[in-house]
Structures are given as C-alpha cells and as structure tokens.
Write an enzyme that holds these catalytic residues in place. Structure first.
Site, PDB file in Angstrom:
ATOM      1  N   VAL A  61       0.860  -1.189   0.000  1.00 44.54           N
ATOM      2  CA  VAL A  61       0.000   0.000   0.000  1.00 44.54           C
ATOM      3  C   VAL A  61       0.889   1.230   0.000  1.00 44.54           C
ATOM      4  CG1 VAL A  61      -1.696   1.333   1.318  1.00 44.54           C
ATOM      5  CG2 VAL A  61      -1.909  -1.162   1.192  1.00 44.54           C
ATOM      6  N   ALA A 106       4.433   3.989   3.089  1.00 42.88           N
ATOM      7  CA  ALA A 106       4.024   2.769   2.387  1.00 42.88           C
ATOM      8  C   ALA A 106       4.190   1.608   3.361  1.00 42.88           C
ATOM      9  CB  ALA A 106       4.877   2.539   1.149  1.00 42.88           C
ATOM     10  N   LYS A 107       3.640   0.505   3.017  1.00 40.42           N
ATOM     11  CA  LYS A 107       3.891  -0.725   3.791  1.00 40.42           C
ATOM     12  C   LYS A 107       3.537  -1.890   2.888  1.00 40.42           C
ATOM     13  CE  LYS A 107       5.361  -1.469   7.994  1.00 40.42           C
ATOM     14  NZ  LYS A 107       6.223  -0.584   8.794  1.00 40.42           N
ATOM     15  N   GLY A 108       4.151  -3.036   3.175  1.00 38.97           N
ATOM     16  CA  GLY A 108       3.832  -4.227   2.405  1.00 38.97           C
ATOM     17  C   GLY A 108       3.882  -5.432   3.301  1.00 38.97           C
TER      18      GLY A 108
END
Ligand code: NAD
Length: 419
Positions: A61, A106-108
């Site tokens: 995201v 962001a992050k994943g």
C-alpha cells in the site's frame, strides 16, 4: 466501509478522526488525506521443498506521493491483511512528515507463518514477492525496508531480484540491507537505539536516575533487542522481556548481552532459563520506569492502560495502543509519560533515509555520523511534539500526529488533487 476495513485500519482511521477534528479539517478533505493513493494485491506461488506448490497472498500500500517517493517496511506474518498494511502505511506517512523526511508512507507484507518455511522456501517467497512488485516500486517511486518477520537477508534478496531484472545493481531500491550490500552502518540498531535515546531523555527530564531505573520489553526482535541493549548500556536494569515463545523476569536485571547471543543462536528467548520464566500475559502489569512494547499493534487496550505501572511508555512497535487506551492515558498523563510510536520508533526510517541518500550518492558515512544525525532529528521532533502538546493542551500522540498531518495537508493543498 472500505476494502481496508478491519480492526487495525479502523484504529488508524479513528486516530485520524481525532486529529482532523482537532485541526478542524473540512469533512470533504478528510478522505483525501486518509485513504491510500494505491494498493496492490499479488499472488506469490513458490515451489515447496517437497515438490508441491503453495500460493501466498502479498500486499503493498502506497499512502501518498505528495512529498516524494513512498517508503515503508515489509511484514511477513500470519496476521497480515490489506487493512493492517494500509494502517501501517498511513502511520508511516505521519511519521515521515513529523520528522521531516521527503517521503510518503508505504507498507507491504505477505500473510505467512514463517515457522512453516525452510530457508530455501523463504528465499523463494522473498524473491517472488519482489518480482511481482517490480512494476510498482522503484528508488524514486517506493522504497522497501524490513519490518516484523523480515530482516537484512530478505532485503538482500529483494535488492538482488530487482537488480537482476534491471541488469545492474540498484542498491537504493530497499533499505535495511546488509552493510556488505550497500546497507548503512547503524541501520540494524537504529530503531531500538532511537527508542532508548528518547526514553533516556524523558527519564532525565523526569529526574529519574538511570542507574536505579528499570525497563520491561515486549518483543525481542530487531527493535526490542536493540532497545534492551541500549537501555542496559545506559545503566537501566531490564527486568523482563517477552517474545512469541514466552517471557523472562528477573527483578535484579536480565543479562541482556547473553540473552541477545542466545536469541541469535536459537531464534527466540526460549530455553534461556527455566527459573526466570514468567507469564507473558502479565508483562504489562509489571512495575517499571520504562515499558517498551516492541512486537504487535493493539496490545494496550483501555483495561491494560488503566493498569500500567510504568512511568514512561516508549512505543517501539507501531500502533500498540488503541484509541480507547489513549483516552485512559490522557487522564493518567501525570503518571505515565507516553512517547508515541510515530516519534519513538522513527529512528528506523530516519536511518533508512540516510541509507537511501548514501546509496544514491555512493558516498558512505561513519556509524558515528549516522547515529549523531539520527538523534539530532529525533530530538528536534521530540521538542516540537512536547511544545505543541503543552501549548495546545493535548496528548503527545495528538500533538505528534497533528504535526505530521499538517505537513502532508500543506503539501497536498499547495499542489492540487493529483498526488
Ligand atoms: P521482529 O520480527 O524482528 O521481532 C518481532 C518480535 O516480536 C519477535 O521477538 C517476536 O517473537 C515478538 N512477538 C511476536 N508475537 C509476540 C507476542 N504475541 N508476544 C510477545 N512478543 C511477540 O520485528 P521488529 O522489526 O522488531 O518489529 C517489531 C515492531 O516494531 C513492529 O510493530 C514493527 O512494525 C515496529 N517497527 C520496526 C522497525 C524496524 O526498523 N524493524 C521500525 C519501526 C517500527
């Protein structure tokens, strides 16, 4: 209701609502600030050691592109879903803005139980995840980093996979890499060191003697173990730690360097001592000067908050405290000094930023310079947060988040609707 709805995203949205009300942000501007710019969901098929194939679900995201590329960690854990990843991306945005980094959040992550993977399977999953993300990331678009369940080795596999696709080595695509592969000195220790540095500042301001102070730490991975080591180095007695296997408690202080060696060899604190075993459920009820949650989100709810017996709550984890707990802690402001996550654990992304800058310039710094600059940025943000909280008569979390949200909002309003 949105695709992100779930306990962690709802918590991030509720926190944002508090800030938006405090800043009197018009309602038609709120979704634009809160909702992610984009989200990617991928399938990662890998060959298992027994010859079968398993498909894992992965996410990334990117919250906003207003201030520069997005930046954020990658989590490998069974709890991961799109809502959790979105919430973590949003928190990264407020964090980066608070400390003045030119990034959006962001992050994943991948939903996976790492205990079920061999090292070869983990490599396959890491490489496949990055390979599927190649169209969506880049050194000037979105830069990955480690988070729960990923480490320097995984970052090296990410970097290698991206680089092979480009036909050249692109170290600046991820941070938190090994120093031997373009990583920076001081990144491994950065988050835990930053937590301990700010906790020490608060102890000094509260006139609490470091030599007699005590600390309790939940989570003994990257953040928890380095926070423990640094607090131990400052002279505090670390009287309890826990991880996913259990907890240890020693009122006279645990031997932290020995425990770190043990966890390094065995992968957890299990087996370190039978005599010191303790009920992990009770870890937040222990009386101590500094309490560091450094594992998961939403572990401090209203009931836990009401029973905290720490003088300083130093949030190493992201989102450990629920909005209900915040209401309790606001009433206990004189008893518990809260250092909110987006400031307390920001040392990680600050040094990740230094790593990215060094990779782009191919000019590398001494560790002393990395750490000095990290503390300088953390100290500046701490001063701004404390001043804002005092002037506006608001909690530290509201102050820290308000500063972050304001900066993102200013960037969006001056640019227009696109970023
Ligand atoms: P890690 O995977 O290195 O360590 C996680 C630790 O939490 C492990 O010791 C694990 O055993 C423990 N844990 C898991 N479940 C637990 C449970 N039920 N009870 C107690 N302990 C449990 O992860 P990390 O990188 O140290 O990240 C920890 C937290 O810090 C996460 O919230 C992460 O988002 C946040 N964070 C990490 C960084 C970073 O640089 N790594 C930066 C900022 C914030």
């Amino acid at each position: 209701m949105s695709v992100y709805s779930g306990p962690v995203f709802d918590m991030a949205a509720e926190q944002f609502g508090v800030i938006a009300n405090h800043l009197s942000i018009p309602f038609d501007e709120r979704d634009r600030l809160l909702l992610p710019k984009r989200a990617v969901i991928i399938s990662c098929p890998i060959h298992r050691d027994d010859g079968s194939i398993t498909v894992f679900e992965g996410y990334r995201v990117q919250h906003h592109l207003t201030l520069g590329p997005t930046k954020g960690g990658t989590r490998f854990a069974p709890s991961v879903d799109i809502g959790e990843v979105a919430a973590l991306a949003i928190w990264m945005s407020w964090k980066c803005a608070l400390v003045g980094l030119p990034y959006g959040g962001a992050k994943g992550g991948v939903r996976v139980d790492l205990t079920t993977l061999s090292k070869r399977e983990l490599e396959g999953l890491s490489r496949r995840y990055m390979q599927e993300m190649i169209p969506f990331v880049g050194p000037h678009t979105d830069v990955m980093a480690p988070d729960m369940g990923t480490n320097e080795q995984v970052m090296a596999w990410f970097m290698d996979t991206y680089s092979m696709y480009q036909g050249r080595t692109v170290t600046e695509i991820v941070t938190g890499k090994p120093v031997s592969s373009g990583g920076t000195l001081g990144r491994r220790e950065a988050t835990g060191r930053g937590v301990a540095h700010i906790a020490k500042r608060v102890l000094n301001e509260l006139s609490i003697n470091l030599g007699t102070a005590t600390a309790v730490i939940q989570g003994f991975g990257n953040v928890g173990s380095y926070a423990a080591l640094e607090l131990h180095r400052f002279g505090l007695k670390v009287i309890a730690v826990s991880d996913h296997t259990g907890a240890l408690h020693d009122p006279s202080g645990l031997d932290i360097p020995a425990l770190i060696r043990h966890a390094g060899t065995h992968g957890s604190i299990a087996g370190f001592s039978n005599q010191l075993q303790f009920d992990p459920e009770q870890i937040f009820a222990l009386s101590c000067d500094v309490l560091v949650p450094a594992a998961m989100e939403r572990v401090i709810d209203a009931q836990v908050a009401a029973n905290l017996k720490c003088r300083v709550l130093a949030e190493g984890a992201n989102g450990p405290t629920t909005p209900d707990a915040d209401l309790v802690l606001e009433k206990r402001q004189d008893e518990v000094f809260v250092i909110p996550d987006i400031l307390c654990n920001a040392g990680g992304v600050i040094v990740s930023y230094f790593e990215w800058v060094q990779d782009l310039q191919q000019l590398f710094w001494e560790e002393e310079e990395v750490t000095r600059r990290e503390y300088q940025i953390l100290d500046r943000a701490f001063d701004q947060m404390v001043t804002r909280a005092r002037v506006d008569k608001i909690s530290h979390r509201t102050a820290a988040m308000a500063i972050g949200v304001e900066k993102v909002r200013a960037g969006k309003n001056i640019r227009g609707l696109f970023p």
